[in-house]
Design an enzyme around this catalytic site. Structure first.
Site, PDB file in Angstrom:
ATOM      1  N   GLY A 120       0.806  -1.230   0.000  1.00  0.00           N
ATOM      2  CA  GLY A 120       0.000   0.000   0.000  1.00  0.00           C
ATOM      3  C   GLY A 120       0.836   1.276   0.000  1.00  0.00           C
TER       4      GLY A 120
ATOM      5  N   THR B 109       1.890   3.087  -2.547  1.00  0.00           N
ATOM      6  CA  THR B 109       1.376   4.095  -3.484  1.00  0.00           C
ATOM      7  C   THR B 109       0.105   4.729  -2.935  1.00  0.00           C
ATOM      8  OG1 THR B 109       2.293   2.791  -5.284  1.00  0.00           O
ATOM      9  CG2 THR B 109       0.729   4.504  -5.893  1.00  0.00           C
TER      10      THR B 109
ATOM     11  N   LYS C 159       8.527   8.737  -7.828  1.00  0.00           N
ATOM     12  CA  LYS C 159       8.726   7.287  -7.847  1.00  0.00           C
ATOM     13  C   LYS C 159      10.150   7.093  -8.352  1.00  0.00           C
ATOM     14  CE  LYS C 159       7.537   2.844  -7.938  1.00  0.00           C
ATOM     15  NZ  LYS C 159       7.015   2.053  -6.819  1.00  0.00           N
TER      16      LYS C 159
ATOM     17  N   THR D 164       9.266  -0.375 -11.691  1.00  0.00           N
ATOM     18  CA  THR D 164       9.487  -1.605 -12.473  1.00  0.00           C
ATOM     19  C   THR D 164       8.129  -2.122 -12.953  1.00  0.00           C
ATOM     20  OG1 THR D 164       9.362  -3.004 -10.522  1.00  0.00           O
ATOM     21  CG2 THR D 164      11.559  -2.238 -11.145  1.00  0.00           C
TER      22      THR D 164
ATOM     23  N   GLY E  37       9.782   4.212  -2.977  1.00  0.00           N
ATOM     24  CA  GLY E  37      10.771   3.276  -3.497  1.00  0.00           C
ATOM     25  C   GLY E  37      10.083   2.182  -4.296  1.00  0.00           C
TER      26      GLY E  37
HETATM   27  N1  ATP Z   1      -6.555   1.201   1.499  1.00  0.00           N
HETATM   28  C1  ATP Z   1      -6.756   0.575   0.343  1.00  0.00           C
HETATM   29  N2  ATP Z   1      -8.013   0.409  -0.144  1.00  0.00           N
HETATM   30  C2  ATP Z   1      -8.239  -0.230  -1.306  1.00  0.00           C
HETATM   31  N3  ATP Z   1      -7.264  -0.767  -2.059  1.00  0.00           N
HETATM   32  C3  ATP Z   1      -5.999  -0.630  -1.634  1.00  0.00           C
HETATM   33  C4  ATP Z   1      -5.672   0.051  -0.414  1.00  0.00           C
HETATM   34  N4  ATP Z   1      -4.334   0.002  -0.238  1.00  0.00           N
HETATM   35  C5  ATP Z   1      -3.842  -0.648  -1.292  1.00  0.00           C
HETATM   36  N5  ATP Z   1      -4.831  -1.028  -2.137  1.00  0.00           N
HETATM   37  C6  ATP Z   1      -4.679  -1.762  -3.395  1.00  0.00           C
HETATM   38  O1  ATP Z   1      -3.726  -2.795  -3.189  1.00  0.00           O
HETATM   39  C7  ATP Z   1      -2.848  -2.889  -4.288  1.00  0.00           C
HETATM   40  C8  ATP Z   1      -1.412  -2.647  -3.797  1.00  0.00           C
HETATM   41  O2  ATP Z   1      -1.321  -1.332  -3.242  1.00  0.00           O
HETATM   42  P1  ATP Z   1      -0.157  -0.344  -3.671  1.00  0.00           P
HETATM   43  O3  ATP Z   1      -0.039  -0.287  -5.154  1.00  0.00           O
HETATM   44  O4  ATP Z   1      -0.364   0.943  -2.957  1.00  0.00           O
HETATM   45  O5  ATP Z   1       1.090  -1.144  -3.062  1.00  0.00           O
HETATM   46  P2  ATP Z   1       2.640  -0.781  -3.195  1.00  0.00           P
HETATM   47  O6  ATP Z   1       3.247  -1.118  -1.890  1.00  0.00           O
HETATM   48  O7  ATP Z   1       2.777   0.602  -3.685  1.00  0.00           O
HETATM   49  O8  ATP Z   1       3.135  -1.803  -4.310  1.00  0.00           O
HETATM   50  P3  ATP Z   1       4.501  -1.728  -5.199  1.00  0.00           P
HETATM   51  O9  ATP Z   1       5.525  -2.439  -4.398  1.00  0.00           O
HETATM   52  O10 ATP Z   1       4.083  -2.455  -6.431  1.00  0.00           O
HETATM   53  O11 ATP Z   1       4.810  -0.279  -5.452  1.00  0.00           O
HETATM   54  C9  ATP Z   1      -3.319  -1.854  -5.313  1.00  0.00           C
HETATM   55  O12 ATP Z   1      -4.180  -2.475  -6.220  1.00  0.00           O
HETATM   56  C10 ATP Z   1      -4.078  -0.853  -4.470  1.00  0.00           C
HETATM   57  O13 ATP Z   1      -5.078  -0.161  -5.202  1.00  0.00           O
HETATM   58 MG    MG Z   2       3.686   1.340  -5.390  1.00  0.00          MG
END
Ligand code: ATP
Ligand code: MG
Length: 237
Positions: free
Chosen positions: A21, A23, A44, A48, A123
């Site tokens: 989560g 992003t 960002k 990748t 990151g």
């Molecule tokens: N609070 C939330 N409510 C609904 N969906 C969420 C929530 N948090 C994360 N998600 C969903 O979970 C998935 C992963 O979240 P996110 O992309 O923020 O992770 P990340 O840590 O940024 O991943 P990455 O390592 O790929 O950058 C996405 O599809 C996002 O929309």
């Molecule tokens: Mg992300």
């Protein structure tokens, strides 16, 4: 590390893992700062799994698509390295014959942000993913003089991942500004388990656990409650 209040700072949004989560928390931070009249900038560092910053999978595009103030602006401004394969940055870069140079990354980052503040850096993956053969993501926090914010899952397994991540930061002389839990699943984690997870992380690591962000239905208009953990995190740091 910068410690000058909520308006003039660099926050490095780190995750205990990929997909936790980061992003979404970066998006909430952007919206949070805009709501308070600031002019935040999202970066960002290494994307990748995308051919370009405009891909549907691009984190920068997700941010630009969900912050009205960024309408018409270029997500490409926010991405330093963009690599096609969905792998750890070092390997995604190697597949393309690219060697990520942390100093070029720093230069390009500083150029992009100029005098903008606050800056939200994201990151890739977790803290110990390789960026080069001998540089890990966690080293970029120090290189870019940012304050790490740790994003972790809310449910089962998070105590271990979160404590290990905090230990990794502290081993390198860094202190997390705080931990934000994300409970994004369709079935919410039971409140009692979340409370226990927060209690364990706070008491073992003596760190600020700012709260939990629940499942968001509309990323353009998250419920006000989603910003609670962010004010908890930022207003007291
Ligand atoms: N609070 C939330 N409510 C609904 N969906 C969420 C929530 N948090 C994360 N998600 C969903 O979970 C998935 C992963 O979240 P996110 O992309 O923020 O992770 P990340 O840590 O940024 O991943 P990455 O390592 O790929 O950058 C996405 O599809 C996002 O929309
Ligand atoms: Mg992300």
């Amino acid at each position: 590390m910068q410690k000058s209040g909520s308006s003039a700072r660099r926050l490095f949004v780190m995750g205990t893992d990929t997909g936790v989560g980061k992003t979404v928390i970066s998006l909430l931070l952007m919206q949070f700062f805009y709501r308070r009249g600031h002019d935040p900038f999202y970066v960002k560092l290494i994307q990748t799994g995308c051919a370009s910053a405009y891909d549907t999978e691009s984190d920068a595009r997700f941010i630009y698509d969900h912050v009205p103030a960024l309408k018409g602006k270029d997500p490409g401004d926010s991405v330093v390295y963009c690599l096609k394969n969905p792998k750890a940055p070092y390997f995604a870069a190697r597949d393309e014959g690219v060697v990520i140079d942390p100093h070029i990354l720093k230069e390009s980052f500083e150029q992009r942000i100029g005098r903008r503040s606050p800056v939200i850096l994201e990151g890739a993956g977790g803290l110990l993913v390789p960026v080069t053969a001998d540089v890990l993501m966690i080293s970029l926090v120090e290189l870019l003089a940012a304050d790490p914010v740790l994003v972790a899952r809310a449910g089962l397994g998070t105590i271990n991942h979160t404590l290990l991540s905090i230990e990794a930061l502290r081993t390198r002389g860094m202190e997390p500004a705080g931990v934000v839990l994300v409970d994004s699943g369709k079935t919410p984690t039971p409140h009692e388990m979340i409370r226990e997870n927060m209690e364990a992380v706070a008491s073992v690591a003596k760190v600020r656990v700012a709260g939990v962000v629940g499942r968001i239905r509309d990323f353009l208009n998250p419920d006000d409650g989603c910003y609670g953990p962010l004010s908890e995190l930022l207003d007291q740091n």
